[in-house]
Design a protein around this motif. Structure first.
Motif, PDB file in Angstrom:
ATOM      1  N   VAL A 145       0.769  -0.602   0.282  1.00 46.54           N
ATOM      2  CA  VAL A 145       0.440  -0.091   0.100  1.00 46.54           C
ATOM      3  C   VAL A 145       0.840   1.489  -0.024  1.00 46.54           C
ATOM      4  O   VAL A 145       1.897   1.487   0.217  1.00 46.54           O
ATOM      5  N   SER A 146       0.456   2.035  -0.431  1.00 47.10           N
ATOM      6  CA  SER A 146       1.233   3.614  -0.261  1.00 47.10           C
ATOM      7  C   SER A 146       0.068   4.559  -0.693  1.00 47.10           C
ATOM      8  O   SER A 146      -1.020   4.392  -0.158  1.00 47.10           O
ATOM      9  N   VAL A 147       0.108   5.638   0.497  1.00 47.14           N
ATOM     10  CA  VAL A 147      -0.321   6.203   1.351  1.00 47.14           C
ATOM     11  C   VAL A 147       0.554   7.942   0.928  1.00 47.14           C
ATOM     12  O   VAL A 147       1.483   8.223   0.965  1.00 47.14           O
ATOM     13  N   GLY A 148      -0.137   8.633   0.601  1.00 48.46           N
ATOM     14  CA  GLY A 148       0.065  10.353  -0.391  1.00 48.46           C
ATOM     15  C   GLY A 148       0.676  11.105   1.308  1.00 48.46           C
ATOM     16  O   GLY A 148      -0.036  11.405   2.160  1.00 48.46           O
ATOM     17  N   GLU A 149       1.155  12.409   0.761  1.00 47.54           N
ATOM     18  CA  GLU A 149       1.669  13.343   2.141  1.00 47.54           C
ATOM     19  C   GLU A 149       0.289  14.103   2.713  1.00 47.54           C
ATOM     20  O   GLU A 149      -0.863  13.461   1.834  1.00 47.54           O
ATOM     21  N   GLY A 150       0.534  13.547   4.023  1.00 46.52           N
ATOM     22  CA  GLY A 150      -0.623  14.137   4.776  1.00 46.52           C
ATOM     23  C   GLY A 150      -2.251  13.559   5.369  1.00 46.52           C
ATOM     24  O   GLY A 150      -2.666  14.051   5.380  1.00 46.52           O
ATOM     25  N   THR A 151      -1.876  12.102   4.355  1.00 44.81           N
ATOM     26  CA  THR A 151      -2.896  11.688   4.772  1.00 44.81           C
ATOM     27  C   THR A 151      -3.659  11.071   5.902  1.00 44.81           C
ATOM     28  O   THR A 151      -2.663  10.733   6.170  1.00 44.81           O
ATOM     29  N   GLN A 152      -4.751  11.092   6.550  1.00 42.86           N
ATOM     30  CA  GLN A 152      -5.330  10.147   7.435  1.00 42.86           C
ATOM     31  C   GLN A 152      -5.546   9.111   7.570  1.00 42.86           C
ATOM     32  O   GLN A 152      -6.961   9.211   6.711  1.00 42.86           O
ATOM     33  N   VAL A 153      -5.693   8.125   7.971  1.00 41.70           N
ATOM     34  CA  VAL A 153      -6.118   6.935   7.851  1.00 41.70           C
ATOM     35  C   VAL A 153      -6.733   6.724   9.355  1.00 41.70           C
ATOM     36  O   VAL A 153      -6.532   6.266  10.101  1.00 41.70           O
ATOM     37  N   GLY A 154      -7.580   6.749   9.189  1.00 42.90           N
ATOM     38  CA  GLY A 154      -8.987   6.345  10.404  1.00 42.90           C
ATOM     39  C   GLY A 154      -9.040   5.140  11.214  1.00 42.90           C
ATOM     40  O   GLY A 154      -8.756   4.138  10.571  1.00 42.90           O
ATOM     41  N   THR A 155      -8.988   5.186  12.241  1.00 39.48           N
ATOM     42  CA  THR A 155      -9.495   4.660  13.339  1.00 39.48           C
ATOM     43  C   THR A 155      -9.953   3.263  13.141  1.00 39.48           C
ATOM     44  O   THR A 155     -10.968   3.585  12.249  1.00 39.48           O
ATOM     45  N   GLY A 156      -9.554   2.244  13.089  1.00 37.00           N
ATOM     46  CA  GLY A 156      -9.810   0.549  12.480  1.00 37.00           C
ATOM     47  C   GLY A 156      -9.783   0.127  10.953  1.00 37.00           C
ATOM     48  O   GLY A 156     -10.529  -0.256  10.173  1.00 37.00           O
ATOM     49  N   ALA A 157      -9.659   1.249  10.128  1.00 33.84           N
ATOM     50  CA  ALA A 157      -9.743   1.191   8.286  1.00 33.84           C
ATOM     51  C   ALA A 157      -9.066  -0.420   8.114  1.00 33.84           C
ATOM     52  O   ALA A 157      -7.750  -0.377   8.999  1.00 33.84           O
ATOM     53  N   SER A 158      -8.920  -0.456   6.960  1.00 33.96           N
ATOM     54  CA  SER A 158      -7.993  -1.361   6.099  1.00 33.96           C
ATOM     55  C   SER A 158      -8.331  -0.920   4.539  1.00 33.96           C
ATOM     56  O   SER A 158      -9.064  -0.774   4.406  1.00 33.96           O
ATOM     57  N   ILE A 159      -6.754  -1.253   4.537  1.00 34.25           N
ATOM     58  CA  ILE A 159      -7.398  -1.398   3.127  1.00 34.25           C
ATOM     59  C   ILE A 159      -6.108  -2.763   2.616  1.00 34.25           C
ATOM     60  O   ILE A 159      -4.945  -2.682   2.852  1.00 34.25           O
ATOM     61  N   ILE A 160      -6.815  -2.966   1.565  1.00 33.65           N
ATOM     62  CA  ILE A 160      -6.164  -3.983   1.029  1.00 33.65           C
ATOM     63  C   ILE A 160      -5.168  -4.475  -0.244  1.00 33.65           C
ATOM     64  O   ILE A 160      -4.740  -2.923   0.010  1.00 33.65           O
ATOM     65  N   PRO A 161      -3.945  -5.372  -0.254  1.00 32.76           N
ATOM     66  CA  PRO A 161      -3.000  -5.181  -0.514  1.00 32.76           C
ATOM     67  C   PRO A 161      -3.207  -4.138  -2.041  1.00 32.76           C
ATOM     68  O   PRO A 161      -3.957  -4.420  -3.078  1.00 32.76           O
ATOM     69  N   GLY A 162      -2.106  -3.405  -2.527  1.00 36.49           N
ATOM     70  CA  GLY A 162      -1.720  -2.969  -3.669  1.00 36.49           C
ATOM     71  C   GLY A 162      -2.319  -1.323  -3.932  1.00 36.49           C
ATOM     72  O   GLY A 162      -2.100  -0.860  -5.013  1.00 36.49           O
ATOM     73  N   ILE A 163      -3.289  -0.976  -2.757  1.00 40.22           N
ATOM     74  CA  ILE A 163      -3.683   0.251  -3.334  1.00 40.22           C
ATOM     75  C   ILE A 163      -3.069   1.226  -2.837  1.00 40.22           C
ATOM     76  O   ILE A 163      -2.016   1.361  -1.987  1.00 40.22           O
ATOM     77  N   LYS A 164      -2.949   2.408  -3.839  1.00 36.11           N
ATOM     78  CA  LYS A 164      -2.343   3.653  -3.909  1.00 36.11           C
ATOM     79  C   LYS A 164      -3.852   4.550  -3.142  1.00 36.11           C
ATOM     80  O   LYS A 164      -4.534   5.138  -3.986  1.00 36.11           O
ATOM     81  N   ILE A 165      -2.939   5.607  -2.301  1.00 39.44           N
ATOM     82  CA  ILE A 165      -4.196   6.588  -1.920  1.00 39.44           C
ATOM     83  C   ILE A 165      -3.200   7.894  -2.116  1.00 39.44           C
ATOM     84  O   ILE A 165      -1.923   8.515  -1.449  1.00 39.44           O
ATOM     85  N   GLY A 166      -4.023   8.825  -2.768  1.00 36.95           N
ATOM     86  CA  GLY A 166      -3.561   9.842  -2.569  1.00 36.95           C
ATOM     87  C   GLY A 166      -2.664  11.310  -1.456  1.00 36.95           C
ATOM     88  O   GLY A 166      -3.337  10.091  -0.855  1.00 36.95           O
ATOM     89  N   LYS A 167      -2.477  12.223  -1.564  1.00 31.81           N
ATOM     90  CA  LYS A 167      -2.119  13.039  -0.562  1.00 31.81           C
ATOM     91  C   LYS A 167      -3.407  13.837  -0.062  1.00 31.81           C
ATOM     92  O   LYS A 167      -4.183  13.676  -0.705  1.00 31.81           O
ATOM     93  N   TRP A 168      -2.661  13.894   0.805  1.00 36.75           N
ATOM     94  CA  TRP A 168      -3.764  15.017   2.060  1.00 36.75           C
ATOM     95  C   TRP A 168      -5.389  14.277   1.747  1.00 36.75           C
ATOM     96  O   TRP A 168      -5.895  15.375   1.610  1.00 36.75           O
ATOM     97  N   ALA A 169      -5.988  13.332   1.781  1.00 35.33           N
ATOM     98  CA  ALA A 169      -6.409  12.701   1.390  1.00 35.33           C
ATOM     99  C   ALA A 169      -7.403  12.019   3.361  1.00 35.33           C
ATOM    100  O   ALA A 169      -6.728  12.423   3.935  1.00 35.33           O
ATOM    101  N   ALA A 170      -8.990  11.763   3.039  1.00 30.68           N
ATOM    102  CA  ALA A 170      -9.009  11.188   5.159  1.00 30.68           C
ATOM    103  C   ALA A 170      -9.996  10.129   5.021  1.00 30.68           C
ATOM    104  O   ALA A 170     -11.305  10.340   3.829  1.00 30.68           O
ATOM    105  N   ILE A 171      -9.399   9.220   5.348  1.00 31.62           N
ATOM    106  CA  ILE A 171     -10.108   7.800   4.908  1.00 31.62           C
ATOM    107  C   ILE A 171     -10.967   8.062   6.423  1.00 31.62           C
ATOM    108  O   ILE A 171      -9.981   7.782   7.651  1.00 31.62           O
ATOM    109  N   GLY A 172     -12.239   7.352   6.703  1.00 31.37           N
ATOM    110  CA  GLY A 172     -13.096   7.322   7.470  1.00 31.37           C
ATOM    111  C   GLY A 172     -12.571   6.300   8.344  1.00 31.37           C
ATOM    112  O   GLY A 172     -12.159   5.233   8.217  1.00 31.37           O
ATOM    113  N   ALA A 173     -12.975   6.199   9.834  1.00 34.67           N
ATOM    114  CA  ALA A 173     -12.820   5.520  10.987  1.00 34.67           C
ATOM    115  C   ALA A 173     -13.561   4.143  10.112  1.00 34.67           C
ATOM    116  O   ALA A 173     -15.004   4.019  10.092  1.00 34.67           O
TER     117      ALA A 173
END
Length: 200
Positions: A145-173
C-alpha cells in the motif's frame, strides 16, 4: 530530547520516550495559556540552548504539524518507537516520526518524516508512507500500500494490498478501501466511497 506540543498527543510521545529511557529536557507549545505539562514548565519561545537538543513535533493534526515543521529552527529528532511496538529491522523510518504502543511495521516498509503510526496499527510489508501521514489506532495497511503526504487513515480502517492513496486525503474510521483513492478525497464506508473533496 524536547517535545513540541503540550497536548494529549504529547502525553503519548512522552510515554514513548519514557519506555526507551530517553530523558525529556523541555516542552514547547505555541499556546501561551498552557503553562505546565506533566510537571514541566512549558516554554513558548525556546532559546538557542534548548533548540540544540533534538525535538519531536508532538502535534496530531497533520496540517499543523507540517506548518510547524516548516518554521521550526531547532533540530528534529530521529524517529522514536514505543518499546512494545514491533518493528522489522528491514524498514526505514523518517526523522520526527513516532510509533505508538503495540504498533507493527513489517519488512520493506518506508515511513516518511513526521509520520504517526498510532497504537495497535499494522503496517504490512513494503508499504510506503509519505511525510506527515497519520495511521490511526488499529488501522491495517496490507502489503504494498502507498499513502500520499498528509493523509489521515482513520481508526480501524482496512486497506487491501497494492492500493494507492493520494495526498491529503481522509479515510474515515472503519472504512474498507478496495480501490485507489485520489488526492484530497474524503472516503467512508464499506466498501469505501468518496463523499467529498478537501480544499487543497
Amino acid at each position: 530530547m524536547n517535545i513540541y506540543g503540550a497536548s494529549g498527543h504529547g502525553k503519548v510521545v512522552f510515554d514513548i520516550l519514557s519506555s526507551r529511557n530517553i530523558q525529556v529536557d523541555s516542552v514547547f507549545d505555541d499556546n501561551t495559556e498552557i503553562e505546565e505539562f506533566l510537571g514541566f514548565k512549558v516554554t513558548h519561545e525556546p532559546n538557542e540552548h534548548q533548540l540544540k537538543a533534538p525535538s519531536i513535533l508532538a502535534i496530531g493534526n497533520n496540517t499543523i504539524r507540517k506548518q510547524v515543521a516548516r518554521r521550526f529552527t531547532g533540530l528534529i529528532a530521529e524517529a522514536v518507537s514505543h518499546s512494545s511496538a514491533i518493528l522489522s529491522k528491514e524498514i526505514e523510518l523518517g526523522d520526527g516520526s513516532v510509533v505508538m504502543p503495540g504498533a507493527i511495521i513489517n519488512a520493506g516498509s518506508k515511513i516518511g518524516k513526521h509520520c504517526i503510526i498510532n497504537s495497535g496499527a499494522v503496517v504490512e510489508h513494503d508499504v510506503r508512507l509519505e511525510n506527515f501521514v497519520h495511521i490511526a489506532p488499529n488501522a491495517v495497511l496490507t502489503g504494498n500500500v502507498s499513502v500520499g503526504e498528509g493523509t489521515q487513515v482513520g481508526t480501524g480502517a482496512s486497506i487491501i494490498p497494492g492500493i494507492k492513496i493520494g495526498k491529503w486525503a481522509a479515510i474515515g474510521a472503519g472504512t474498507v478501501i478496495i480501490e485507489d483513492i485520489p488526492d484530497f478525497a474524503v472516503v467512508v464506508g464499506n466498501p469505501g466511497k468518496i463523499i467529498k473533496y478537501l480544499n487543497e
